[in-house]
Design an enzyme around this catalytic site. Structure first.
Site, mmCIF file in Angstrom:
data_model
loop_
_atom_site.group_PDB
_atom_site.id
_atom_site.type_symbol
_atom_site.label_atom_id
_atom_site.label_comp_id
_atom_site.label_asym_id
_atom_site.label_seq_id
_atom_site.Cartn_x
_atom_site.Cartn_y
_atom_site.Cartn_z
ATOM 1 N N CYS A 109 0.832 -1.212 0.000
ATOM 2 C CA CYS A 109 0.000 0.000 0.000
ATOM 3 C C CYS A 109 0.869 1.266 0.000
ATOM 4 C CB CYS A 109 -0.994 -0.030 1.165
ATOM 5 S SG CYS A 109 -2.404 1.100 0.939
ATOM 6 N N HIS A 198 -3.674 -4.931 0.806
ATOM 7 C CA HIS A 198 -3.154 -5.351 2.109
ATOM 8 C C HIS A 198 -3.238 -6.873 2.241
ATOM 9 C CE1 HIS A 198 -2.614 -1.461 4.236
ATOM 10 N NE2 HIS A 198 -3.495 -1.056 3.331
ATOM 11 N N GLU A 200 -1.862 -8.782 4.297
ATOM 12 C CA GLU A 200 -1.908 -9.221 5.699
ATOM 13 C C GLU A 200 -3.325 -9.384 6.218
ATOM 14 O OE1 GLU A 200 -1.679 -4.660 6.091
ATOM 15 O OE2 GLU A 200 -1.030 -6.235 4.698
#
Length: 229
Positions: A109, A198, A200
């Site tokens: 990002c 993202h 994660e």
């Protein structure tokens, strides 16, 4: 030994558990690096980046916006937020140093935006149809390294209102959202992966997203890193 993966912390104005402002790393990021076999190491984002010469790899995470002055523009949108001079200086210096020294780099990002600016690119300060709290499909270029990890079609968990505009020197777009937003980019001469989304957010449940962290840690293992210093 676990490869040491440096993650520059993000400044936080308040954290209830600590009672004061803090420097923080997203728990999911650290967990994904740990799950990949790396040792996540949060570092304070100020000072000389060469102090991090012990790092085996670097992860540039998401965060607030870069100051548009960093890419030669006045602030044109009231949506630009959380600009921090120290954070910008450190992240840009860390991106350049990591690429110059040949360490593996995963940029997420804001991290991808930092790399783009570090290489002379610019950003769209506030895109129409911001990708905030949004999961959408991305099309990934067949044969790209990113496609080899996440597939030619992937689900991207996004939270961003800015995107790459003019690409920095050597950056090649390899994934796109339906609206044309560049969602991933690569460099041909260094071990670099950059995604606008993202990974994660869903890495714990989605092996395709975890694969990005696995690739970083694998490249950072002793003997795998071709360092220039």
């Amino acid at each position: 030994m676990r490869p040491l993966i440096v993650i520059p912390a993000r400044f936080a104005t308040s954290t209830s558990a600590l009672r004061y402002s803090a420097v923080v790393t997203a728990r999911a990021l650290s967990a994904a690096v740990l799950a990949a076999g790396g040792e996540p190491l949060t570092v304070h984002p100020e000072g000389d980046v060469t102090r991090l010469s012990f790092a085996d790899g670097v992860l540039l995470p998401g965060g607030g916006d870069l100051d548009p002055a960093r890419y030669g523009q006045p602030t044109r949108s009231g949506e630009v937020y959380d600009v921090d001079t120290a954070q910008d200086e450190f992240d840009l210096a860390l991106a350049r140093w990591t690429l110059d020294t040949g360490r593996p780099l995963l940029a997420i990002c804001r991290g991808l935006q930092v790399v783009n600016v570090a290489l002379g690119g610019t950003l769209d300060q506030h895109m129409s149809g911001a990708h905030r709290h949004l999961v959408h499909g991305v099309r990934v270029e067949p044969g790209s390294r990113t496609a080899g990890l996440v597939g030619e079609k992937a689900e991207a968990s996004c939270f961003h209102h800015q995107r790459l505009d003019r690409l920095g020197a050597g950056l090649r777009p390899v994934a796109w959202a339906e609206d044309g937003t560049v969602e991933a980019a690569e460099l041909s001469d260094v071990d670099f992966l950059g995604v606008q989304w993202h990974p994660e957010d869903s890495a714990a449940e989605d092996p395709a997203q975890q694969a990005l962290f696995d690739a970083l840690v694998t490249a950072a293992r002793p003997g795998s890193v071709c360092r220039k210093c």
